[in-house]
Design an enzyme around this catalytic site. Structure first.
Site, PDB file in Angstrom:
ATOM      1  N   ARG A   1       0.843  -1.194   0.000  1.00  0.00           N
ATOM      2  CA  ARG A   1       0.000   0.000   0.000  1.00  0.00           C
ATOM      3  C   ARG A   1       0.876   1.241   0.000  1.00  0.00           C
ATOM      4  O   ARG A   1       1.764   1.389   0.831  1.00  0.00           O
ATOM      5  CB  ARG A   1      -0.927   0.019   1.222  1.00  0.00           C
ATOM      6  CG  ARG A   1      -1.964  -1.074   1.210  1.00  0.00           C
ATOM      7  CD  ARG A   1      -2.872  -0.971   2.417  1.00  0.00           C
ATOM      8  NE  ARG A   1      -3.776  -2.120   2.479  1.00  0.00           N
ATOM      9  CZ  ARG A   1      -4.604  -2.354   3.485  1.00  0.00           C
ATOM     10  NH1 ARG A   1      -4.661  -1.515   4.507  1.00  0.00           N
ATOM     11  NH2 ARG A   1      -5.380  -3.416   3.484  1.00  0.00           N
TER      12      ARG A   1
ATOM     13  N   SER B   1      -7.928  -1.161   0.917  1.00  0.00           N
ATOM     14  CA  SER B   1      -8.920  -1.461   1.946  1.00  0.00           C
ATOM     15  C   SER B   1      -9.651  -0.227   2.435  1.00  0.00           C
ATOM     16  O   SER B   1     -10.375   0.408   1.697  1.00  0.00           O
ATOM     17  CB  SER B   1      -8.251  -2.216   3.104  1.00  0.00           C
ATOM     18  OG  SER B   1      -9.218  -2.666   4.027  1.00  0.00           O
ATOM     19  N   HIS B   2      -9.430   0.155   3.682  1.00  0.00           N
ATOM     20  CA  HIS B   2     -10.153   1.246   4.329  1.00  0.00           C
ATOM     21  C   HIS B   2      -9.445   2.584   4.167  1.00  0.00           C
ATOM     22  O   HIS B   2      -9.903   3.591   4.724  1.00  0.00           O
ATOM     23  CB  HIS B   2     -10.324   0.933   5.817  1.00  0.00           C
ATOM     24  CG  HIS B   2      -9.031   0.631   6.506  1.00  0.00           C
ATOM     25  ND1 HIS B   2      -8.307  -0.513   6.231  1.00  0.00           N
ATOM     26  CD2 HIS B   2      -8.321   1.309   7.424  1.00  0.00           C
ATOM     27  CE1 HIS B   2      -7.204  -0.514   6.966  1.00  0.00           C
ATOM     28  NE2 HIS B   2      -7.198   0.578   7.701  1.00  0.00           N
TER      29      HIS B   2
ATOM     30  N   ASP C   1     -16.309  -1.260   4.549  1.00  0.00           N
ATOM     31  CA  ASP C   1     -15.184  -0.458   4.087  1.00  0.00           C
ATOM     32  C   ASP C   1     -15.024  -0.550   2.575  1.00  0.00           C
ATOM     33  O   ASP C   1     -15.846  -1.152   1.879  1.00  0.00           O
ATOM     34  CB  ASP C   1     -13.907  -0.872   4.807  1.00  0.00           C
ATOM     35  CG  ASP C   1     -13.375  -2.219   4.359  1.00  0.00           C
ATOM     36  OD1 ASP C   1     -14.178  -3.045   3.885  1.00  0.00           O
ATOM     37  OD2 ASP C   1     -12.158  -2.468   4.495  1.00  0.00           O
TER      38      ASP C   1
ATOM     39  N   ASP D   1     -13.120  -2.174   0.401  1.00  0.00           N
ATOM     40  CA  ASP D   1     -13.043  -3.432  -0.343  1.00  0.00           C
ATOM     41  C   ASP D   1     -13.987  -4.501   0.194  1.00  0.00           C
ATOM     42  O   ASP D   1     -13.974  -5.630  -0.282  1.00  0.00           O
ATOM     43  CB  ASP D   1     -11.616  -3.958  -0.382  1.00  0.00           C
ATOM     44  CG  ASP D   1     -11.109  -4.440   0.964  1.00  0.00           C
ATOM     45  OD1 ASP D   1     -11.509  -3.836   1.983  1.00  0.00           O
ATOM     46  OD2 ASP D   1     -10.319  -5.386   1.012  1.00  0.00           O
TER      47      ASP D   1
ATOM     48  N   ASP E   1     -14.286  -6.031   3.237  1.00  0.00           N
ATOM     49  CA  ASP E   1     -13.943  -7.067   4.209  1.00  0.00           C
ATOM     50  C   ASP E   1     -14.175  -6.630   5.658  1.00  0.00           C
ATOM     51  O   ASP E   1     -14.223  -7.461   6.558  1.00  0.00           O
ATOM     52  CB  ASP E   1     -12.505  -7.571   4.013  1.00  0.00           C
ATOM     53  CG  ASP E   1     -11.440  -6.497   4.173  1.00  0.00           C
ATOM     54  OD1 ASP E   1     -11.796  -5.320   4.398  1.00  0.00           O
ATOM     55  OD2 ASP E   1     -10.236  -6.830   4.061  1.00  0.00           O
ATOM     56  N   ARG E   2     -14.351  -5.334   5.894  1.00  0.00           N
ATOM     57  CA  ARG E   2     -14.598  -4.852   7.252  1.00  0.00           C
ATOM     58  C   ARG E   2     -16.055  -4.445   7.428  1.00  0.00           C
ATOM     59  O   ARG E   2     -16.739  -4.117   6.454  1.00  0.00           O
ATOM     60  CB  ARG E   2     -13.697  -3.657   7.577  1.00  0.00           C
ATOM     61  CG  ARG E   2     -12.228  -4.000   7.553  1.00  0.00           C
ATOM     62  CD  ARG E   2     -11.374  -2.791   7.894  1.00  0.00           C
ATOM     63  NE  ARG E   2      -9.969  -3.114   7.750  1.00  0.00           N
ATOM     64  CZ  ARG E   2      -9.027  -2.789   8.621  1.00  0.00           C
ATOM     65  NH1 ARG E   2      -9.333  -2.133   9.711  1.00  0.00           N
ATOM     66  NH2 ARG E   2      -7.766  -3.116   8.399  1.00  0.00           N
TER      67      ARG E   2
ATOM     68  N   THR F   1      -1.818 -10.213  14.179  1.00  0.00           N
ATOM     69  CA  THR F   1      -2.703  -9.447  13.309  1.00  0.00           C
ATOM     70  C   THR F   1      -2.373  -9.758  11.851  1.00  0.00           C
ATOM     71  O   THR F   1      -1.216  -9.810  11.459  1.00  0.00           O
ATOM     72  CB  THR F   1      -2.539  -7.943  13.583  1.00  0.00           C
ATOM     73  OG1 THR F   1      -2.963  -7.675  14.921  1.00  0.00           O
ATOM     74  CG2 THR F   1      -3.367  -7.114  12.616  1.00  0.00           C
TER      75      THR F   1
ATOM     76  N   GLU G   1     -10.936 -10.030  14.043  1.00  0.00           N
ATOM     77  CA  GLU G   1      -9.982  -9.050  14.517  1.00  0.00           C
ATOM     78  C   GLU G   1     -10.736  -7.851  15.068  1.00  0.00           C
ATOM     79  O   GLU G   1     -11.820  -7.510  14.582  1.00  0.00           O
ATOM     80  CB  GLU G   1      -9.061  -8.596  13.381  1.00  0.00           C
ATOM     81  CG  GLU G   1      -8.193  -9.697  12.816  1.00  0.00           C
ATOM     82  CD  GLU G   1      -7.322  -9.242  11.658  1.00  0.00           C
ATOM     83  OE1 GLU G   1      -6.292  -9.882  11.425  1.00  0.00           O
ATOM     84  OE2 GLU G   1      -7.684  -8.247  10.983  1.00  0.00           O
TER      85      GLU G   1
ATOM     86  N   SER H   1     -10.190  -4.930  14.514  1.00  0.00           N
ATOM     87  CA  SER H   1     -10.199  -3.878  13.498  1.00  0.00           C
ATOM     88  C   SER H   1     -11.380  -4.034  12.548  1.00  0.00           C
ATOM     89  O   SER H   1     -11.259  -3.834  11.347  1.00  0.00           O
ATOM     90  CB  SER H   1      -8.874  -3.880  12.732  1.00  0.00           C
ATOM     91  OG  SER H   1      -8.605  -5.158  12.191  1.00  0.00           O
TER      92      SER H   1
ATOM     93  N   LYS I   1     -11.710 -11.996   5.728  1.00  0.00           N
ATOM     94  CA  LYS I   1     -12.784 -11.416   6.524  1.00  0.00           C
ATOM     95  C   LYS I   1     -13.851 -10.906   5.574  1.00  0.00           C
ATOM     96  O   LYS I   1     -13.574 -10.606   4.418  1.00  0.00           O
ATOM     97  CB  LYS I   1     -12.263 -10.318   7.445  1.00  0.00           C
ATOM     98  CG  LYS I   1     -11.379  -9.246   6.830  1.00  0.00           C
ATOM     99  CD  LYS I   1     -10.889  -8.311   7.932  1.00  0.00           C
ATOM    100  CE  LYS I   1      -9.866  -7.299   7.424  1.00  0.00           C
ATOM    101  NZ  LYS I   1      -8.507  -7.852   7.345  1.00  0.00           N
TER     102      LYS I   1
END
Length: 563
Positions: A25, A117-118, A289, A291, A293-294, A358, A377, A379, A390
């Site tokens: 990233r 991601s986020h 989020d 992508d 996954d959250r 993590t 997690e 997060s 996730k």
């Protein structure tokens, strides 16, 4: 059939192309440098090695800025490196859970996920590239280390510069590359994932909950995709399959800059969503989020479900979900910083619970070995062994399935849970974009402090609360399946009353350093269960800041985000 020829391009090496817990990233502008992205893609393919030849690879991402350009590069470079077929999400769209779904369903060599991601998107935002292995999960440390080693010496990359395919159109295109067939199959991004969700959950029960009947009022929900990749999935699952009104599905069009939103579903960055639910118009809210996954789950009037509690409640109620009724529950796992609420569920049901570093990849080996069914997690990430990532939408459907079965509100479900197991109060303070040297000095200071001979046994008092240190270490993990060791995963200070302070540097940012401070304290007194966690945990927060001298090292008086 069109015919193309492979070209070899001389390149220069770039420093710092080391994948973190979820890929590489960086700021989008860094990826836009000449050769930068091509180098990293070539390094992925070389790290996979001979298994690449004749294989099938999945490609897609969260729709953020620069994603389409990178998919075009991947197609050209994949064609030149001996891959036989690409499964590309239509419009370049694939949620991270959907990539895992497709990898596993079609038994591909793996997939490349284009996401940060986020993290924010757009020309001035972030971009990311992550490689997922054949089990559908993030690449192991051995693979990411190999990728990094290759980037440090890479001198050339292979490419088919003239090859171009319209990824907005569902189609299957086969061309000749140096006399060998190469296929680009642009597929529906959503169908395979939706079909999997319908196999897992009781959609008819959820639909009845949402629609209501003579005995029950409709259960009103608000779903916020934060202009990320989940929009098309939400429209299909909640809109079409569960008949939720479009007005209850917000920010559901993927945008390259996420519409200016910071696509991180927490109380800070999703404040508008939280305020909408606070009005009392909705019984349930879920936000996802960039992508997909959250997740963040909130109840009526924005009753917040801490992710550590969410994992524990799901563990205690998996038996109402059809998928687990069929395959059973094998075990649980959580990341080390995640609250230990799920441990209490595991102990009461005599089911094993694992603690891992993590990074979702650490759950993969446990799942592949058949040791765990559910993991999470703190997060805002939760998932099960249906895939190897996730999964935000999965989590929201799991909650709705449980609510439909019990016909209780989120607040009632949590109160019942705490009355059974007690409450693990938990919070996380994020100090984002700190000076890297300052952050490392603070971590070194704390670790040296922990090594002092009289550190264990020390007493700390704050707000009339006294804590005695029982144990302190820099967490390391030996994988029970392959024996690999992950060291220096976070500084842990454990107290005699099961309270914990944890300091960790995050690997998900694109610039600077993010210091994460995790605080946890267990309470068995039911009169405390509805107290504000920040009030309950204030003594430990003050102790941790004083002990670490975080403010002195970083110049930060307040965290960027509190969850």
């Amino acid at each position: 059939m069109s015919s193309f020829t492979v070209s070899i391009v001389d390149t220069v090496t770039f420093e710092g192309q080391k994948p973190g817990t979820s890929g590489l990233r960086k700021a989008a502008k860094i990826f836009q440098q000449e050769h930068y992205t091509e180098n990293f893609i070539q390094a992925i393919f070389e790290a996979v090695g001979d298994n690449l030849f004749g294989s099938t690879l999945v490609v897609g991402g969260d729709g953020r800025y620069y994603g389409r350009d990178v998919i075009e590069k991947i197609i050209k470079i994949a064609a030149a490196n001996g891959i036989s077929k690409l499964l590309v999400g239509q419009n370049g769209i694939f949620s991270t859970p959907a990539v895992s779904t497709v990898i596993r369903k079609y038994k591909t060599i793996g997939g490349i996920v284009l996401t940060a991601s986020h993290n924010p998107g757009g020309p001035n935002g972030d971009f990311g590239i992550k490689f997922n292995c054949e089990n559908g999960g993030p690449a192991s440390d051995s693979i990411t280390n190999k990728i990094y080693d290759i980037t440090k010496t890479l001198k050339k990359y292979k490419i088919v510069p003239e090859l171009s395919v319209d990824i907005d159109k569902i189609q299957c295109v086969t061309v000749q590359v140096d006399g060998k067939p190469f296929t680009i199959d642009v597929i529906d991004s959503v169908n395979d994932y939706i079909n999997l969700m319908k196999e897992i959950f009781d959609f008819s029960s959820i639909k009845k909950l949402l629609q209501g009947n003579d005995e029950h009022l409709p259960f009103k929900i608000l779903i916020n995709s934060m202009n990320g990749v989940t929009g098309p999935y939400v429209k299909q699952i909640f809109g079409k399959e569960l008949s939720v009104s479009d007005s209850n599905l917000v920010n559901s069009t993927p945008k390259e800059d996420f519409g200016g939103l910071h696509p991180d579903p927490n109380l800070t960055y999703a404040a508008d969503f939280v305020n909408d639910v606070k009005t009392g118009l909705y019984d349930f809210g879920a936000a996802f989020d960039g992508d997909g996954d959250r997740n963040m789950i909130i109840g009526k009037k924005a009753f917040f479900v801490n992710p550590s509690d969410s994992l524990a409640v799901l563990a205690a109620n998996l038996n109402v979900i059809p998928y687990f009724q069929k395959v059973g529950v094998k075990g649980y796992a959580r990341s080390m910083p995640t609250g230990a609420a799920v441990d209490r569920v595991a102990k009461s049901t005599n089911i094993e619970c694992f603690e891992v570093p993590t990074g979702w990849k650490y759950f993969g080996n446990l799942m592949d070995a058949g040791l765990i069914s559910l993991c999470g997690e703190e997060s805002f990430g939760t998932g099960s062994n249906h895939i190897r990532e996730k999964d935000g939408i999965w989590t929201s459907l799991a909650w709705l399935n449980i609510i439909a079965s019990h016909r209780k509100s989120i607040e009632e479900i949590l109160l019942n849970h705490w009355c059974t197991y007690g409450r693990n109060f938990f919070t996380r303070y994020d100090y984002e974009n700190c000076d890297i040297d300052a952050a490392n000095k603070m971590m070194k200071y704390v670790e040296e402090l922990m090594k002092e001979s009289d550190f264990v046994g020390r007493k700390f008092t704050s707000h009339n609360k006294t804590y005695i240190i029982k144990e302190a270490d820099n967490y390391s993990y030996k994988d029970p399946i392959d024996g690999s060791v992950a060291s220096k995963q976070g500084l842990r200070i454990l107290f005699e009353d099961s309270s914990r302070i944890i300091f960790r540097l995050s690997g998900t940012g694109s610039a600077g350093a993010t210091i994460r401070l995790y605080i946890e304290s267990y309470e068995a007194d039911s009169s405390t269960y509805l107290r504000d966690p920040q009030t309950v945990l204030k003594p430990l927060v003050d102790i941790s800041l004083e002990l670490s001298k975080l403010g002195e090292f970083t110049g930060r008086n307040e965290p960027t985000v509190i969850t």
